[in-house]
Write a protein that holds these residues in place. Structure first.
Motif, PDB file in Angstrom:
ATOM      1  N   GLN A 116       0.826  -1.203   0.000  1.00  0.00           N
ATOM      2  CA  GLN A 116       0.000   0.000   0.000  1.00  0.00           C
ATOM      3  C   GLN A 116       0.866   1.261   0.000  1.00  0.00           C
ATOM      4  OE1 GLN A 116      -3.016   1.108  -0.272  1.00  0.00           O
ATOM      5  NE2 GLN A 116      -2.674   3.189   0.478  1.00  0.00           N
ATOM      6  N   GLU A 163       0.611   3.476  -3.418  1.00  0.00           N
ATOM      7  CA  GLU A 163      -0.410   4.519  -3.328  1.00  0.00           C
ATOM      8  C   GLU A 163      -0.048   5.729  -4.179  1.00  0.00           C
ATOM      9  OE1 GLU A 163      -3.726   6.607  -2.515  1.00  0.00           O
ATOM     10  OE2 GLU A 163      -3.377   4.585  -1.756  1.00  0.00           O
ATOM     11  N   SER A 184      -2.401   1.198  -6.389  1.00  0.00           N
ATOM     12  CA  SER A 184      -2.357   0.520  -5.091  1.00  0.00           C
ATOM     13  C   SER A 184      -3.544  -0.418  -4.923  1.00  0.00           C
ATOM     14  CB  SER A 184      -2.342   1.547  -3.957  1.00  0.00           C
ATOM     15  OG  SER A 184      -3.540   2.308  -3.952  1.00  0.00           O
ATOM     16  N   HIS A 220      -4.753   3.194   4.340  1.00  0.00           N
ATOM     17  CA  HIS A 220      -4.964   4.480   3.682  1.00  0.00           C
ATOM     18  C   HIS A 220      -4.710   5.645   4.642  1.00  0.00           C
ATOM     19  CE1 HIS A 220      -6.929   2.116   0.489  1.00  0.00           C
ATOM     20  NE2 HIS A 220      -6.604   3.144  -0.276  1.00  0.00           N
TER      21      HIS A 220
END
Length: 269
Positions: A13, A17, A23, A48
Motif C-alpha cells: 500500500q 499509493e 495501489s 490508507h
C-alpha cells in the motif's frame, strides 16, 4: 492476521499509493495470488490513513501555506499562487466524489470479484499505462502546478474519477492528464499528491460510516502496525519518486504496468 501479511500488505500500500501503478490493484491481487484471506475493509482503511499521514507530513509546509491563503481568499477575494492551488485541489476533487457516490456499489462488488476483477485490473494496467507513456513522451511541458488553468483542473479532476476502475491508479491517471495538459513531470506528481489528500479523507470517511457496527471485532494491533508501516513506506516512496522521475521519467512504470497486465491476462484467461 500474521505479521508477514501485515507487513507485506502495508508495504504494498505505501509503495503503490503514490506510484502510477495502482495501489488498489495490488491490494486486490495479493489475496488473489496467495492463499491469504481478503484483508477486509477495516485494514484497508488503516493502510490508507497511514498513506494520508505520510503525504500530509511530507507536504506540511506547503499545505499550511495553501490552507492559510485559501482561507484568506474567502475573506479578501484576492488570490495568491497558494490559494489557487487550494481551489484547484477542491474543484479537482468534485468529479471523483460524484462518481464515487454513483458507482461505489459496482466498483466494490462486481469489479472486485476474482473472475471480473483480475481481467479489469489487467486491461486497466495495460491501457492506462500506455496512455501514461504517450503523455510522458509526447505532451509533457515545463509548467508548474502554480501555472495551472481552470481547464487543466477540470481535465485532471474528471480523469481522477476514472481511478474508481481497479488497476487504473489514481496517481497514474492524474499525472497522465497533467502531462497531457503540459505540466512538467515533477509538477504533475506534486499536484497528484496534493489531490490525493481530500480523496483519501473522503474515501476513509465513507468507510468509517460502514464500520459503525459495535459488534464488529477489530484487531487493533494489526491496524496500528499496518498504518505505521504504510506511512513509513509511503513517505519514502514520495521522496524518492520525485527525484526518480526528474531524471528518468515515467517509462519504467509504463513497462511494469504492461508486463504485470500481460502476466495477469496469461494467468486468468
Amino acid at each position: 492476521m500474521s505479521l508477514i501479511e501485515i507487513f507485506v500488505l502495508a508495504v504494498v500500500q505505501g509503495l503503490t499509493e503514490f506510484l502510477p501503478i495502482s495501489s488498489a490493484a495490488h491490494l486486490i491481487l495479493v489475496p488473489l495470488l496467495t492463499d491469504w484471506d481478503d484483508q477486509g475493509l477495516t485494514f484497508d482503511l488503516a493502510l490508507h490513513l497511514g498513506s494520508l499521514a505520510a503525504v500530509v507530513f511530507y507536504f506540511r509546509r506547503e499545505i499550511l501555506l495553501v490552507v492559510h491563503d485559501w482561507g484568506g481568499s474567502l475573506v479578501t477575494r484576492r488570490q495568491t499562487e497558494h490559494s489557487r492551488i487550494g481551489w484547484a485541489v477542491l474543484w479537482g476533487t468534485i468529479p471523483v466524489g460524484i462518481a464515487g457516490l454513483l458507482f461505489k456499489d459496482l466498483v466494490e462488488t462486481t469489479m472486485r470479484t476474482p473472475e471480473v476483477g483480475a481481467i479489469v485490473i489487467a486491461c486497466s494496467l495495460i491501457g492506462f499505462g500506455l496512455l501514461l507513456g504517450l503523455a510522458d513522451w509526447r505532451f509533457r511541458g515545463e509548467r508548474t502546478e502554480r501555472d495551472m488553468r481552470w481547464t487543466d483542473v477540470l481535465v485532471i479532476g474528471v480523469a481522477q474519477a476514472l481511478a474508481l476502475i481497479p488497476g487504473t491508479s489514481r496517481s497514474g491517471i492524474t499525472m497522465t492528464a497533467a502531462l497531457f495538459m503540459g505540466l512538467s513531470r515533477e509538477a504533475a506528481a506534486r499536484f497528484s499528491f496534493l489531490l490525493s489528500i481530500p480523496v483519501i479523507v473522503l474515501a476513509t470517511g465513507l468507510q468509517l460510516l460502514e464500520l459503525r457496527d459495535p459488534e464488529v471485532q477489530i484487531d487493533w494491533r494489526s491496524l496500528w502496525l499496518g498504518s505505521l508501516v504504510a506511512a513509513v513506506s509511503a513517505y519514502a516512496c514520495i521522496h524518492y519518486f520525485l527525484a526518480f522521475i526528474k531524471r528518468i521519467g515515467m517509462q519504467p512504470f509504463v513497462a511494469y504496468r504492461v508486463i504485470l497486465g500481460a502476466i495477469l491476462l496469461w494467468i486468468f484467461l
